[in-house]
Enzyme design. Sequence first.
Site, PDB file in Angstrom:
ATOM      1  CG  ASP A 337      -2.125  -0.461   0.968  1.00 46.91           C
ATOM      2  OD1 ASP A 337      -2.336  -0.994  -0.263  1.00 46.91           O
ATOM      3  OD2 ASP A 337      -2.569  -0.975   2.181  1.00 46.91           O
ATOM      4  CE  LYS A 338      -0.454   7.057  -2.845  1.00 46.30           C
ATOM      5  NZ  LYS A 338      -0.570   8.021  -1.682  1.00 46.30           N
TER       6      LYS A 338
END
Length: 853
Positions: A337-338
């Site tokens: 995930d960012k």
Amino acid sequence: MPDVSAKTPAGQSSPALSLDPAQVRISQRLETLKSTESGLTAAEAARRLAEYGPNALEDKTESKWRRLLNYFWGPLPFLIEAAAVISAVRRDWPDFGVVAGLLLYNAVVGFWQDNKAANALAALKKNLAPRARVMRDGAWTTIPAAELTPGDIVSVAAGQIIPADLLLVEGDYLSCDQAALTGESLPVSKKIGDDAYAGAIAKQGAMTGVVTATGERTFFGRTAKLVGAAGAVSHSQRAVTEVGDFLLVLAFFLALILVGAQLYREVIAPDDWSWDRVGSIAQYVLVLLIASIPVALPAVMSVTMAIGAYTLSLQKAIVSRLNAIEELAGVDVLCSDKTGTLTMNKLTVQSAISYGAFKSDDVLLFAALATQKSSEDAIDLAVMAALPAHDALDAFKQKAFTPFDPVSKRTISTVADASGGVRHYAKGAPQAISALVRPDSQTLQRYQNEVAALAVKGQRALGVAMSEDGARWQLVGLISLMDPPRADAKATIAEARKLGLEVKMVTGDDVAIGDEIAAQLGMGSHLLVASDVFKGDVKAGALPRSVVDAVERADGFGRVFPEHKYEIVKALQSVGHIVAMTGDGVNDAPALKQADCGIAVSGATDAARSAAALILTAPGLSTIVNAIRVSRQIFQRIESYIYYRIAMTLDIMIVVVASIVFFDFQPLTAIMIVALALLDDIPIMTIAYDNVPVAPQPVRWDMHRIFIFASLMGLIAVAETFGFLLIGMRWTLDDSLQTMIPIDPGQLQTLLFLQLAVGGHLLLFSVRTKKAIFAPPYPSARLFWAIAATQVVAVLLCLYGIGVDAVPGAAIVGVWLYCLLWVVVTEIVKMIYWRLAGRRDKHLTASRVALAG
């Protein structure tokens, strides 16, 4: 709270108070739930809690008794139990005690370590358990959310997690982030009569609702139950099965030869055979199988992985499945995930662009005036934090406020200054502010160009406007917002690449935002729009090669919905990658469970944590990379044990069978065989603490290489032990040698027992490293001293004749000198093998690179 109760205190039905559809719906639902404006009584809540169960997902964990009994069920435990039964029937109580002790030892150690991991996860869940504010007996109180039941009246406010499915019955406004449940990227505005789902996060406002569903009956619970279809078989389980099958086949083949030879000698050929002789043969063969088959392998793996799990827990990572540690060792693709993992998960103002006569400080001040001070919204917090002076708002008083909603996409406030003058301020999506202002074409063109330029940089734009009368608006400017990378993210990704790990960004944001962050972190700029890769007609599990190739080549994915994560994992697994996937929402759960190692990031939902193998309690990617380093060390420790265990099985089985078949000499008694198993495997548990280097590349179970190298080491050990047997048999027949050190056949058995104990542990020191035995990393102190203590015990048993025939001290010294000489031979063969294997690996790697080019 308005009187929307469906029952009066006297128990009579009351009519709907208005024709408002929302109020009618509330009245009907409350009547069904038999709830009142003062909530439930404590007694009624307890009754309903017993009827509906706790407000939590069902715990699928096996009972402790069932887990314990599993250690007495299976092919290996059956062999030990059969040997114990035969020993009891023959009233051979010493053998029975030793065999039964081995069975209990394996069961207790394995159960204890598994139970430690289960307790760690239970403790985490307890610490993360949410609480809820509920009305009981007419008074507000705070209780664990698990104690909520249908009909309870609950209050929720900004920043809280919705504890159960609610029907909202009072309050002006509630904005809920349902992204973890439904995948909606924007918060959803709720009003009286709407439903709010368990697991959603209240972002703005405050409302009161009545609980309509709890536990698995909630939208949250029903979604979480869908996870069951996903899942991948552990590589360690397959490896252990293959090792077990290999040794079982080998052991049973050699045992058949032994049984055939013994039956002929003791039953068929003699005229005075008896069932006692048959039982003696069966008992000996079973005990031999027990010592040869790696009955302690599950326990060794459990101990090693449990210690690794404890190490990871100190680094804010909880392991929910022990085999996840081994899976991490082979991970070569990490889909991360960012937000919150690569970035701070905290929007910050990058710049303020002013228009007309306004200045950049005006842009920030007016945006703050269009914000509620109590707001917990990420954009509002960023705007307030960017104010040049924290006391800038003290001279203003907010008279009215219109909150953000997905339709208008803006907030508007009416504010009075210190002199009493009233003005109106607005902030929101750029297109919403331009529609409000309606600037001239030249200004609009500049405005749109600025917004586009910010988007290219991966920054979000926030428009700001001001009005004197609330009718005619002026464009004040633009604010650029961005979730900046974590301070340690770039270095962590570089470290991951050194470890042979490919990190792919997976974000729900636009590709432009992902590209900007990826550029800052040095991750590569080949990000794809997930919906362009996984189009409507593409089904997971039947992905065309073009899609799989696109996923494999991509540096990451933008505009990712939760369902895309599952498809990404399947695509990568289909071409042989071992995949780790991060996630936090209910809809991420199938992908987390399907991944070889699913990782629930900090703040993840219960459903995500239940599906994940690794649960992070702190944000960032560094914990994952540290976990991979630890897991590779654990993998090498287990691999060393497997090398040793296969080699010793070959040694014991071949020597025992060959000596009985060819020389009619039983080299070991049943007690010696079981004692060897205990002396070998008890200290080997400390291999979990051994010093090993971190492999520079992902490691996998290469069973072909494991069997070849272990068999080679086993044949060297057979040559060593069989050579000692031949020397010993010659010694017992040579009068001149007998005058030096007298040895009879019983004492020869003792010396063979000691040689196997000494040679086996020296073999472990050799196979634990691919370097020379005296080169670093050296054995850990725990491993060294555990083996040293074991050797002292073995020497004392042989010297004083405890359970064996006593032998002279000079013979013991001779055994040690003989074993040390064979260490040189073993080391030479080992070094030659690994040098040849290294050359072969380099050749294969060069061939793959040439083919890929």
